[in-house]
Design an enzyme around this catalytic site. Structure first.
Site, short mmCIF file in Angstrom:
data_model
loop_
_atom_site.label_atom_id
_atom_site.label_comp_id
_atom_site.label_asym_id
_atom_site.label_seq_id
_atom_site.Cartn_x
_atom_site.Cartn_y
_atom_site.Cartn_z
CG MET A 92 22.89 12.81 3.09
SD MET A 92 24.08 13.87 2.24
CE MET A 92 23.18 14.27 0.75
CE LYS A 117 -17.40 -6.12 3.10
NZ LYS A 117 -16.75 -7.43 3.31
CG PHE A 138 -10.08 -9.01 11.90
CD1 PHE A 138 -8.85 -9.40 12.40
CD2 PHE A 138 -10.31 -9.12 10.53
CE1 PHE A 138 -7.86 -9.90 11.56
CE2 PHE A 138 -9.34 -9.63 9.68
CZ PHE A 138 -8.11 -10.01 10.20
CD GLN A 139 -7.49 -6.86 8.14
OE1 GLN A 139 -8.36 -6.67 7.32
NE2 GLN A 139 -6.32 -7.40 7.83
CD GLU A 162 -1.71 -2.33 1.80
OE1 GLU A 162 -2.61 -3.17 1.95
OE2 GLU A 162 -0.51 -2.52 2.15
#
Length: 558
Positions: A467, A163, A113-114, A51
């Site tokens: 760097m 959802k 959940f999630q 993602e």
């Protein structure tokens, strides 16, 4: 017409003229992906490997095209994986719309959940964000999100949709929307007059160009302005290409790794005109010593930037394109031959230099410039290679250098290059990375192969975090703590394992041949360039020092 929430999301994307989205599916966002499947001929979906890559791809698409980029993610870890990409866009004022889906409304706040409060998490790094709990408000929310992302000072907006809202139905009415964004900040006539008077009174003006000049599409007006003021021009990392890097008045980048010419010139000018820049610490060095001989005139769309980092003499608040138009109408042609002659002397005395007898970062960038005739779209990660790309490639057009300037996100470039190529398929897109950065999101090479996105990935491979190691070398008595990457990773084999072409280059001649082959190949190519671990970016300004104290390798030897 009666549509469910997921179908409304797709309909609203089509309203906005969205042709490409980047994302990764999951349980909470399945309804949206089901609707997207039905419209796959109208909206291309690029399935990234992570993602974070989707967020960076949306960002790269936006920077390259000037349109809003779109990314999709599911709830919980899917949504949180977007955070770094959203923050990157926020710091550089890039318009993206991130659409996430969450657990159902009845499950919110119950540690389901999630489930994650992604709106709360992203509140400090978005222009605005929404959680839509009422389907009747979904279409208007999406329309507002795009308008906010693109209007005034651009930036990312997040929409979180439970959802069940994507499954519920409501009446949807199509509308014709303004896809350009709205500039609501009007330019004050009084401020314009004051700016003109300051410019007319100046004997040694210098123009400093920032990312706002790119975002506002002000290149034409800026060129006219420079001709009228008759002044040398420097830029920030984000301002590259707004003013042509091939113009005789251009003196190179300003700041920590800016040219001595720009740093000395700004330190000696009597008027610094700042066009769409925000005085980053990487530009100013010690702010107490920055441009102390100069009055400062700042032109910016965001009033919050006035006197934020550096105290200015006068500001003009408004869209830069409009501001420059107004000033150009009122400003008589100026002439500063002696001042420009002094700056030319600086340019002759302090050119950028590097070791010519071996493969180095600067050589790589100059060879890319030669073989692409300066027409490529360059993307970078963050570090030494980023500074070399800023110093040694001559950008003549805006939106041709895409880089994480504000957040400094390692792992940004590969995803962004995919987005840029999707948005500008006719352009040669090259991502410049260090080996440390490439490791961050190199799985997106698989995305390039899967979707046949023919980008060129150059890895400037010095087997260290260049760097950071440079700082350890100069300021930490060569204590190389956790910056050495000597291991068995073979980027050529890695590229081939993911289905791309891999080429290794250890000499200037080998790189020139490798690049020639890569540019003629209609497939993703990774070029592993082996350079020395001790190569450094010069010039440099030490932490806490004034930009007039810039030093280089010769100064170190002396």
């Amino acid at each position: 017409m009666l549509l469910n929430g997921a179908e409304i999301v797709i309909a609203c994307l089509k309203e906005q003229g969205v042709d490409t989205v980047f994302g990764y599916p999951g349980g909470a966002i399945l309804n949206v992906y089901d609707a997207l499947y039905k419209h796959r001929e109208e909206i291309r979906h690029v399935l990234t490997s992570h993602e974070q890559g989707a967020a960076h791809a949306a960002d790269g698409y936006a920077r390259a095209t000037g349109k809003a980029g779109v990314c999709l993610a599911t709830s919980g870890p899917g949504a949180t994986n977007l955070v770094t990409g959203i923050a990157t866009a926020y710091m550089d004022s890039i318009p993206i719309v991130a659409i996430t889906c969450n657990v159902g409304v009845s499950l919110l706040g119950k540690d389901s959940f999630q489930e994650i409060d992604i709106a709360g998490i992203t509140m400090p790094i978005t222009k605005h964000n929404y959680i839509v709990k009422d389907i009747t408000k979904l279409a208007d929310t999406i329309r507002k999100a795009f308008q906010i992302a693109k209007s005034d000072r651009p930036g990312p907006v997040l929409i979180d949709i439970p959802k069940d809202i994507t499954a519920n139905q409501t009446e949807y009415t199509p509308v014709t929307v303004n896809t350009e964004g709205i500039k609501t900040v009007s330019v004050s006539e009084e401020e314009v007059e004051a700016a003109v008077q300051m410019i007319e009174a100046a004997k040694r003006p210098y123009i400093f160009v920032g990312g706002g000049a790119v975002l506002s599409g002000a290149s034409k007006e800026l060129k006219e302005f420079v001709d009228k003021v008759d002044a040398p021009v420097t830029d920030s990392l984000m301002g590259k290409g707004a003013f042509p890097g091939t113009d005789p008045r251009y003196t190179g980048m300003l700041g920590m790794h800016g040219t001595k010419t720009s740093n000395y010139g700004v330190s000696g000018c009597d008027l610094l005109i700042v066009a769409g820049a925000r005085f980053s610490d990487r530009v100013t060095g010690n702010t107490e010593k920055f441009a102390r001989k100069a009055k400062i005139l700042q032109l910016d769309i965001d009033a919050a930037e006035m006197n934020k980092n550096v105290v200015i003499t006068q500001g003009v608040v408004g869209d830069l394109k409009e501001t420059l138009k107004r000033i150009n109408e009122k400003l008589p042609k100026q002439s500063h031959p002696e001042w420009l002659a002094r700056i030319r002397e600086y340019k002759e005395k302090y050119p950028l230099k590097y070791h010519q007898d071996t493969l180095t970062g600067p050589f790589i960038i100059e060879e890319v410039y030669r073989q692409t005739n300066g027409e490529a779209l360059l993307v970078t990660e963050v570090g030494q290679h980023q500074m070399w790309a800023a110093q040694y490639y001559k950008y003549t057009k805006p939106r041709t250098l895409l880089t994480s300037g504000g957040l400094g996100t390692m792992g940004y470039g590969l995803g962004a290059s995919l987005g840029a190529k999707c948005g500008c398929p006719d352009k040669t897109v090259i991502n410049i990375a260090g080996d440390g950065c490439f490791r961050m999101n190199m799985n997106e090479i698989a995305t390039a192969v899967r979707h046949h996105i023919p980008i060129v990935q150059i890895v400037v491979n010095n087997h260290v975090l260049g760097m950071v190691r440079q700082w350890q070398d100069l300021f930490y008595d060569e204590r190389y703590s956790a910056t050495v990457l000597r291991d068995a990773v073979d980027f050529v084999k890695l590229a081939e394992a993911m289905g791309a072409k891999g080429i290794r280059a250890q000499t200037q001649e080998e790189f020139a041949e490798a690049l020639k082959e890569a540019l003629s190949c209609d497939c993703p190519v990774v070029i592993d360039c082996q350079i020395g671990a001790d190569d450094k970016v010069w010039p440099m300004v030490a932490p806490g020092a004034a930009i007039s104290d810039a030093f280089d390798e010769e100064d170190m030897e002396e």
